[in-house]
Design a protein around this motif. Structure first.
Motif, PDB file in Angstrom:
ATOM      1  N   ARG A  28       0.835  -1.212   0.000  1.00 10.05           N
ATOM      2  CA  ARG A  28       0.000   0.000   0.000  1.00 10.05           C
ATOM      3  C   ARG A  28       0.867   1.260   0.000  1.00 10.05           C
ATOM      4  N   ARG A  29       1.910   1.233   0.860  1.00 13.79           N
ATOM      5  CA  ARG A  29       2.788   2.409   0.944  1.00 13.79           C
ATOM      6  C   ARG A  29       3.502   2.665  -0.386  1.00 13.79           C
ATOM      7  N   VAL A  30       3.993   1.590  -0.969  1.00  8.87           N
ATOM      8  CA  VAL A  30       4.687   1.747  -2.263  1.00  8.87           C
ATOM      9  C   VAL A  30       3.746   2.321  -3.308  1.00  8.87           C
ATOM     10  N   LEU A  31       2.527   1.779  -3.358  1.00 10.38           N
ATOM     11  CA  LEU A  31       1.553   2.282  -4.340  1.00 10.38           C
ATOM     12  C   LEU A  31       1.214   3.743  -4.079  1.00 10.38           C
ATOM     13  N   MET A  32       1.106   4.089  -2.780  1.00 13.53           N
ATOM     14  CA  MET A  32       0.772   5.476  -2.448  1.00 13.53           C
ATOM     15  C   MET A  32       1.911   6.415  -2.897  1.00 13.53           C
ATOM     16  N   VAL A  33       3.149   6.007  -2.614  1.00 13.54           N
ATOM     17  CA  VAL A  33       4.295   6.836  -3.013  1.00 13.54           C
ATOM     18  C   VAL A  33       4.344   6.984  -4.528  1.00 13.54           C
ATOM     19  N   LEU A  34       4.142   5.870  -5.231  1.00 12.20           N
ATOM     20  CA  LEU A  34       4.151   5.932  -6.694  1.00 12.20           C
ATOM     21  C   LEU A  34       3.033   6.820  -7.220  1.00 12.20           C
ATOM     22  N   GLY A  35       1.858   6.721  -6.578  1.00 10.13           N
ATOM     23  CA  GLY A  35       0.714   7.542  -6.996  1.00 10.13           C
ATOM     24  C   GLY A  35       0.993   9.021  -6.806  1.00 10.13           C
ATOM     25  N   ILE A  36       1.517   9.357  -5.621  1.00  9.55           N
ATOM     26  CA  ILE A  36       1.817  10.770  -5.348  1.00  9.55           C
ATOM     27  C   ILE A  36       2.865  11.284  -6.331  1.00  9.55           C
ATOM     28  N   ALA A  37       3.901  10.454  -6.568  1.00  9.60           N
ATOM     29  CA  ALA A  37       4.951  10.863  -7.516  1.00  9.60           C
ATOM     30  C   ALA A  37       4.372  11.051  -8.911  1.00  9.60           C
TER      31      ALA A  37
END
Lengths: 54, 332
Positions: free
Chosen positions: A5-14
Motif C-alpha cells: 500500500r505504501r509503495v503504491l501510495m508513493v508511486l501515486g503521489i509521484a
C-alpha cells in the motif's frame, strides 16, 4: 500488504506530482536566435590562414 | 610516399569502405587495391566501379599491404592490422572511432616514425571532419581554448554498434588540464545541427574526438564530445543490441563549437555539416589518403587531422568540393 500500500501510495503521489509539473509547468522561451548559413570552401590556403572566413 | 605498387589500398567494402572507393574513383585515376573478409562484397563493389577509368582489383591482405597508402575502413580494431601493414612498408589512414583503438594507434608513433611512414589516425567524420573544422574555425580567432563536438547519426552497422557501445562507456573530456571521465548517457544538452537535421538532445559518450583534438591543438583547455540519443538508446545502451543495426543510418550531422578570444573579446564560432555520416567519413578518409599518396602530407609518425603540420585548409577544400556542404551558425 501494508508495504505494498505504501509503495503504491508513493508511486501515486509521484505520478500526480509529475503529471502536474508536466501539464502546468512553464518553460522559458529560448532567448537565442539564429540559424545556419552555408560556408564557402576556403579558396586559397594562404588567404585562409590569415583572414577570417565568410 | 609512393609505395611498392603506387596504388591506394582500401580494407573494408562495407558502407564506409564503399564511399571511400566511390570518392577515389570519382576524383582520381590512382589504381585501387580492395580487400575485405567478405570476398563477395568486395567483388561486388569492384564490379560496380569496373566500368570507370580506374583499375580496381580485389586482392588478399598481403597484396593490399603493398600499396603506397592503405585506408583502414573496416570495423575496429585497426591497431593489429596497422602493425602488419606497417611491417610491409605502407602508410595508412585509419577511420577508426573507437577510443581504445585510437589510443593504440597513437602509441605506434615511434614505430611509424622509424619506418619513415605516415599513419593518420581518426580520418573519418567524428573524429576527422571535426579536426578539419576546428582548424578552419581557428583562423577566426587570436587564441582558442574550448572545443565542443556533437554528432548525430551513424554510418554502417559497425558504426551503429560503436554508437551503442559509446553510450554505455565512459566519456573522456579534457577540462582545465586533466582528463575527466563521466558516464556515457549523462550530461544532456540540446544541440542544433544544420538543416535538415535540426535539434537533438545529445549526451556524453565514449568518443575519440577529445583525445585527437587535444593532440591536434594542445592549447585547448576544455574539450567535450557528445552524441545524439533518444530514451531507448540510453535505456538499452548497457544491454546487447536487441535488433540488428540498419545497413546504413539516415541523414546525420556533426557540429563543432569553438570558443576563444579575438581582439580581446570572448567569441564563439560554430560550424557544422549535415550529410550521411558514412559519406562524410568516406570523403574525408579518401581525400586524406590522396594527400598522403601525393606526398602532400609530409609528417611522419602518427598524426591527426587538424594539427598544424598538416595542410588542413587544402584537405578541407577538397572535402567540400567532394560534395560535403559546410554550414556556420550565425546568431546569439
Amino acid at each position: 500488504m501494508n508495504f505494498i500500500r505504501r509503495v503504491l501510495m508513493v508511486l501515486g503521489i509521484a505520478g500526480i506530482a509529475g503529471a502536474l509539473l508536466r501539464v502546468r509547468g512553464k518553460s522559458e522561451p529560448s532567448s537565442q536566435r539564429g540559424g545556419w548559413r552555408p560556408l564557402n570552401p576556403p579558396t586559397d590556403p594562404l588567404t585562409n590562414q590569415t583572414s577570417s572566413q565568410n | 610516399m609512393i609505395g611498392v605498387s603506387g596504388a591506394i589500398g582500401v580494407i573494408g567494402a562495407g558502407v564506409t569502405g564503399s564511399r571511400v572507393v566511390e570518392h577515389l574513383v570519382a576524383t582520381s585515376s590512382i589504381p585501387i587495391l580492395l580487400h575485405d573478409q567478405d570476398l563477395y562484397g568486395a567483388q561486388r563493389l569492384a564490379a560496380v566501379h569496373r566500368s570507370h577509368n580506374v583499375a580496381i582489383s580485389v586482392v588478399d591482405f598481403e597484396t593490399v599491404a603493398t600499396a603506397s597508402v592503405v585506408v583502414l575502413a573496416c570495423g575496429s580494431p585497426h591497431a593489429p592490422l596497422a602493425k602488419k601493414i606497417l611491417a610491409r612498408g605502407a602508410s595508412m589512414v585509419s577511420l577508426s572511432d573507437d577510443v581504445s583503438d585510437v589510443m593504440n594507434l597513437l602509441k605506434m608513433h615511434d614505430e611509424v616514425m622509424a619506418k619513415n611512414k605516415t599513419l593518420v589516425v581518426g580520418a573519418a567524420a567524428s573524429p576527422g571532419m571535426t579536426g578539419l573544422l576546428l582548424s578552419n574555425l581557428q583562423t577566426n580567432f587570436d587564441e582558442i581554448d574550448e572545443a565542443h563536438v556533437a554528432l548525430h547519426g551513424t554510418g554502417g552497422p559497425n558504426c551503429a554498434v560503436q554508437h551503442h557501445r559509446a553510450l554505455a562507456g565512459q566519456s573522456i573530456g579534457w577540462h582545465d588540464g586533466e582528463w575527466l571521465r563521466r558516464p556515457g548517457g549523462s550530461g544532456r544538452e540540446l544541440c542544433w545541427f544544420p538543416e535538415p537535421v535540426g535539434a537533438y538532445d545529445c549526451y556524453r559518450a565514449e568518443m575519440a574526438d577529445p583525445v585527437l583534438l587535444k593532440k591536434a591543438q594542445p592549447q585547448l583547455q576544455r574539450i567535450t564530445a557528445r552524441v545524439s540519443a533518444n530514451r531507448r538508446d540510453r535505456f538499452t545502451a548497457r544491454l546487447p543490441m536487441l535488433v540488428p543495426p540498419h545497413s546504413e543510418g539516415g541523414m546525420g550531422a556533426l557540429r563543432i563549437e569553438v570558443r576563444g578570444f579575438r581582439n580581446g573579446s570572448r567569441i564563439v564560432e560554430i560550424a557544422g555539416v549535415a550529410e550521411r555520416v558514412a559519406q562524410i567519413a568516406g570523403v574525408v578518409g579518401a581525400t586524406t589518403a590522396q594527400f598522403v599518396h601525393r606526398g602532400k602530407i609530409t609528417s611522419t609518425g602518427t598524426c591527426v587531422l587538424g594539427q598544424d603540420s598538416l595542410p588542413n585548409a587544402e584537405i578541407l577544400r577538397e572535402v567540400l568540393t567532394g560534395g560535403i556542404r559546410l554550414h556556420q551558425f550565425v546568431g546569439t
